[in-house]
Design a protein around this motif. Structure first.
Motif, short mmCIF file in Angstrom:
data_model
loop_
_atom_site.label_atom_id
_atom_site.label_comp_id
_atom_site.label_asym_id
_atom_site.label_seq_id
_atom_site.Cartn_x
_atom_site.Cartn_y
_atom_site.Cartn_z
N THR A 264 0.83 -1.20 0.00
CA THR A 264 0.00 0.00 0.00
C THR A 264 0.87 1.25 0.00
O THR A 264 0.59 2.22 -0.72
CB THR A 264 -0.93 0.01 1.22
OG1 THR A 264 -1.76 -1.16 1.18
CG2 THR A 264 -1.80 1.25 1.24
N THR A 268 1.00 3.95 -3.01
CA THR A 268 0.67 5.35 -2.75
C THR A 268 1.74 6.28 -3.30
O THR A 268 1.44 7.31 -3.92
CB THR A 268 0.48 5.58 -1.24
OG1 THR A 268 -0.56 4.72 -0.75
CG2 THR A 268 0.13 7.02 -0.95
N ARG A 273 -2.73 4.14 -5.38
CA ARG A 273 -3.37 3.72 -4.12
C ARG A 273 -4.68 2.96 -4.37
O ARG A 273 -4.99 2.01 -3.66
CB ARG A 273 -3.63 4.94 -3.23
CG ARG A 273 -4.20 4.56 -1.88
CD ARG A 273 -4.36 5.76 -0.95
NE ARG A 273 -4.96 5.37 0.31
CZ ARG A 273 -4.30 4.83 1.33
NH1 ARG A 273 -2.99 4.64 1.23
NH2 ARG A 273 -4.92 4.50 2.44
N ALA A 276 -3.94 -0.61 -5.07
CA ALA A 276 -3.55 -1.31 -3.84
C ALA A 276 -4.77 -1.64 -3.00
O ALA A 276 -4.86 -2.72 -2.40
CB ALA A 276 -2.56 -0.48 -3.05
N GLN A 277 -5.73 -0.71 -2.95
CA GLN A 277 -6.95 -0.96 -2.17
C GLN A 277 -7.72 -2.14 -2.73
O GLN A 277 -8.22 -2.98 -1.99
CB GLN A 277 -7.82 0.31 -2.15
CG GLN A 277 -9.01 0.25 -1.19
CD GLN A 277 -10.19 -0.49 -1.77
OE1 GLN A 277 -10.48 -0.40 -2.96
NE2 GLN A 277 -10.88 -1.25 -0.92
N CYS A 280 -5.53 -5.29 -1.81
CA CYS A 280 -5.23 -5.57 -0.40
C CYS A 280 -6.41 -5.34 0.53
O CYS A 280 -6.44 -5.89 1.64
CB CYS A 280 -4.06 -4.70 0.07
SG CYS A 280 -2.54 -4.95 -0.87
#
Length: 315
Positions: A264, A268, A273, A276-277, A280
């Motif tokens: 993450t 970022t 980001r 990644a969200q 993850c």
């Protein structure tokens, strides 16, 4: 025989719906923006210039019983619109409401709207999303879908048009766009992925399962006026999903156990980001209402869906 108009018929979901409709007693019309679907005894085509606020749908809607509205402006990876919300609204809100108003005026009985789980929000924490949650759309795309939902419900109260709303999470299958298809290709090539230590929980839905629910909502009397969530009925972590994708391909996934917080942070820094969200973070949906009210069960399991995806995917 139920007469059904499917919009977005050349898209990923639209094609799945057309295939599922071909199994039953339906006379189907496919609304398309370009050639790519051949006519048959149970499939007619109607070409449109696009899903816009001034599109004339009168010829396509004449004599139809149901509209399945799959067409939309979806997530754009490299967004270049000056105001993304305005661009999404033009298609997903104004275009949808224009179609629905004309459908009601033409005597269409039911309007099945394919919305998005993004209307509920972008991430779950302690509890899965349910159809009764207070909506918290998290992106311009989700906002436009939620605004369309509200407008459709108001139109239903005004005209008697039966509106059914379905909010799917990530839809996968052969030809799936976006990150899912990319992950499949990376696994096939044996690319090591730093996703071996993700402990999230995510709901997905196979295209076959989504299409089956859509067709159920065309005729089921209890579907009218309802909002439904849909999934395969099994939640998995990103790590587990990749492992099972590898099993479906017949070779193990090469996963490196990098901590999720490291990923993450790195994403970022790189301006990724949101990606990644999705990889993850958790996003779970509760489909108990869908099961109980419609008596519906996902026809295929997650593993069966992945197997079908691999069989039909050009890797």
């Amino acid at each position: 025989m139920n007469k059904v108009l499917v919009t977005g018929a050349t898209g990923f979901v639209g094609r799945g719906v057309l295939e599922r409709l071909s199994w039953g007693e339906f006379l189907t019309t496919a609304a398309v923006r370009y050639e790519g679907i051949e006519a048959s005894p149970v499939l007619k085509t109607f070409r449109i210039k696009g899903l816009q606020s001034d599109t004339d749908w009168s010829c396509a809607l004449s004599g139809q019983d149901t509209v399945v509205h799959c067409a939309a402006r979806v997530h754009v990876m490299n967004e270049n619109a000056p105001d993304p919300l305005v661009a999404f609204r033009e298609v997903n809100f104004h275009g949808t409401l224009n179609l629905a108003r004309q459908a009601a005026a033409a005597g269409v009985h039911r309007f099945v709207f394919i919305s998005s789980i993004g209307v509920n929000g972008g991430e779950t924490f302690q509890h899965p999303f349910s159809a009764e949650d207070v909506p918290m759309p998290h992106s311009p795309y989700a906002v436009s879908k939620y605004e369309a939902e509200l407008a459709l419900q108001a139109l239903a109260a005004e005209t008697g048009l039966e509106v059914v709303i379905i909010r799917p999470p990530l839809v996968y299958g052969a030809g799936a766009p976006g990150n899912f298809g990319s992950l499949m290709r990376w696994l096939q090539r044996g690319v090591p992925l730093p996703l071996g230590a993700i402990r999230n929980r995510r709901s997905l839905v196979a295209l076959n399962n989504l299409a089956d629910l859509i067709v159920t909502c065309i005729t089921h009397p209890a579907a009218a006026g309802q909002t439904f969530l849909v999934s395969d009925g099994e939640d998995v972590s990103t790590t587990e999903l990749l492992r099972r994708m590898g099993q479906a391909m017949g070779h193990p996934a090469r996963l490196v156990p990098v901590p999720a917080n490291w990923l993450t942070l790195a994403a970022t820094v790189l301006g990724k980001r949101d990606m990644a969200q999705r990889l993850c973070g958790s996003l779970q949906v509760d489909i108990q209402k869908t099961r109980h009210l419609l008596g519906w069960q996902p026809p295929i399991t997650l593993d069966q869906g992945l197997k079908k995806t691999v069989e039909g995917l050009a890797l």
